[in-house]
Design an enzyme around this catalytic site. Structure first.
Site, PDB file in Angstrom:
ATOM      1  N   ARG A  93     -14.847  -5.760   0.541  1.00 29.10           N
ATOM      2  CA  ARG A  93     -14.192  -5.397   1.756  1.00 29.10           C
ATOM      3  C   ARG A  93     -13.558  -3.901   1.551  1.00 29.10           C
ATOM      4  O   ARG A  93     -13.107  -3.687   0.493  1.00 29.10           O
ATOM      5  CB  ARG A  93     -13.056  -6.438   1.826  1.00 29.10           C
TER       6      ARG A  93
ATOM      7  N   ASP B  66      -8.622   0.045   6.195  1.00 29.76           N
ATOM      8  CA  ASP B  66      -8.604   1.426   7.167  1.00 29.76           C
ATOM      9  C   ASP B  66      -8.125   2.620   6.165  1.00 29.76           C
ATOM     10  O   ASP B  66      -8.731   3.732   6.685  1.00 29.76           O
ATOM     11  CB  ASP B  66      -7.373   1.228   8.048  1.00 29.76           C
TER      12      ASP B  66
ATOM     13  N   THR C 197      -0.252   1.625   7.320  1.00 26.29           N
ATOM     14  CA  THR C 197      -0.059   0.740   6.348  1.00 26.29           C
ATOM     15  C   THR C 197      -0.232  -0.638   7.334  1.00 26.29           C
ATOM     16  O   THR C 197       0.203  -0.660   8.451  1.00 26.29           O
ATOM     17  CB  THR C 197       0.852   0.609   5.609  1.00 26.29           C
ATOM     18  N   GLY C 198      -0.678  -1.635   6.829  1.00 25.89           N
ATOM     19  CA  GLY C 198      -0.567  -2.950   7.610  1.00 25.89           C
ATOM     20  C   GLY C 198      -2.172  -3.453   7.514  1.00 25.89           C
ATOM     21  O   GLY C 198      -2.767  -3.360   6.555  1.00 25.89           O
TER      22      GLY C 198
ATOM     23  N   THR D 298       0.881  -1.163  -0.096  1.00 29.31           N
ATOM     24  CA  THR D 298       0.060   0.219  -0.127  1.00 29.31           C
ATOM     25  C   THR D 298       0.930   1.329   0.074  1.00 29.31           C
ATOM     26  O   THR D 298       1.976   0.983   0.428  1.00 29.31           O
ATOM     27  CB  THR D 298      -0.913   0.055   1.374  1.00 29.31           C
TER      28      THR D 298
END
Ligand code: ASP
Length: 307
Positions: free
Chosen positions: A202, A205, A225-226, A174
């Site tokens: 989906r 965040d 990110t994550g 990302t």
């Protein structure tokens, strides 16, 4: 007017994967392009958008051209950006066929009274304003029928279990950026094609202000990110900015938030954190995070690990 030395940070995702030479060069070039805006006295928001556009167009990251596909074979993208001067924000979720979702987020900010538009209507707004289309990329095999079904849910759970056992539970690459301009204004932005295994529809965040990004001149700017589901549950970006506003250093604010993210919900994340006085930190709970920074002197620093 205060004259600060501008600074720009960018990331290309947190995870396990090493940064390839092409990705490192792309991050450095994106930092240079974005910094040019700040150097000419431009606003932090423009620098963030310019940097993210360069990363989206590269096809080397999971955003814009390089976006992942959901289980029905469709790439649906999320993006957001925020200005720390007046807390204006814009975001899009689940947009298709757009090369620059970050520019679509900017359109929502500039041309509507809303913060977040989703799906077909967000895509239509972007097309109405003539944003570039995302060129068709060779399609991954459609994994399931497009409609939600028991089979799709079973496949989703099996793939998530496999991803968790095998490597990592979230996608990589990302992109995002935070910037401080000469006037002392900070801005944040992010753009993504989501995670490895996603049911159609989906949303992570990244388009959620307060979760994937936040910017407030009274605290600072954060781009996350994550694993988005974990980042949402702790409202990570706003939590870190609150820490900054309370007097924490950028590294301490991120670490405090990450402690509860990891301990309470086994989350994984990385963050760019920038204070309005130019102090910054790049912090990740994952083994690696592709990121870099530049304040206009020497060459941009780009690495995939930050202590
Ligand atoms: N946070 C993004 C999402 O969950 C993915 C990432 O940062 O790699 O959609």
């Amino acid at each position: 007017m205060i004259k600060l030395r501008p600074i720009l940070l960018a990331h290309g995702g947190a995870g396990l994967r090493r940064l390839s030479p092409a990705q490192a060069a792309c991050l450095a070039a994106a930092l240079e392009t974005g910094y040019d805006v700040l150097n000419r006295g431009g606003p932090a928001l423009d620098a963030v958008e310019t940097t993210i556009r360069a990363l989206e167009a590269s096809g080397l990251f999971n955003a814009g051209l390089g976006s992942r596909r959901q289980l029905d074979g469709v790439a649906r993208m999320d993006a957001s950006l925020m200005d720390g001067r007046d807390l204006r924000a814009g975001a899009v979720a689940s947009v298709e066929d757009i090369l620059h979702p970050i520019a679509a987020a900017r359109l929502v900010m500039m041309h509507t009274d809303h913060v977040l538009l989703a799906g077909v209507h967000a895509t239509r707004l972007a097309k109405h304003f003539g944003l570039d289309r995302r060129p068709k990329t060779p399609g991954r095999r459609r994994l399931t029928k497009a409609r939600p079904s028991g089979a799709m849910l079973r496949l989703h759970r099996a793939m998530v279990r496999g991803a968790m056992r095998g490597r990592e539970r979230h996608g990589r690459e990302t992109v995002g950026a935070v910037a401080l301009d000469r006037t002392g204004t900070v801005a944040a932005g992010a753009s993504t094609g989501g995670i490895d295994v996603m049911l159609p529809g989906r949303i992570g965040d990244t388009p959620l202000v307060g979760c994937g990004i936040y910017a407030d001149n009274r605290g600072g700017a954060v781009s996350m990110t994550g694993w988005g589901e974990s980042i949402i549950r702790v409202a990570a970006a706003k939590g870190i900015v609150d820490g900054l506003a309370g007097g924490d250093s950028p590294a301490a604010a991120a670490r405090a938030l990450f402690k509860s993210l990891v301990k309470r919900i086994s989350g994984t994340a990385g963050a760019l954190v920038l204070a309005p006085d130019g102090r910054f930190a790049i912090v990740h709970t994952t083994p690696r995070m592709a990121a870099g920074f530049w304040n206009g002197t020497g060459r941009p620093t780009v690495r995939d690990r930050f202590p």
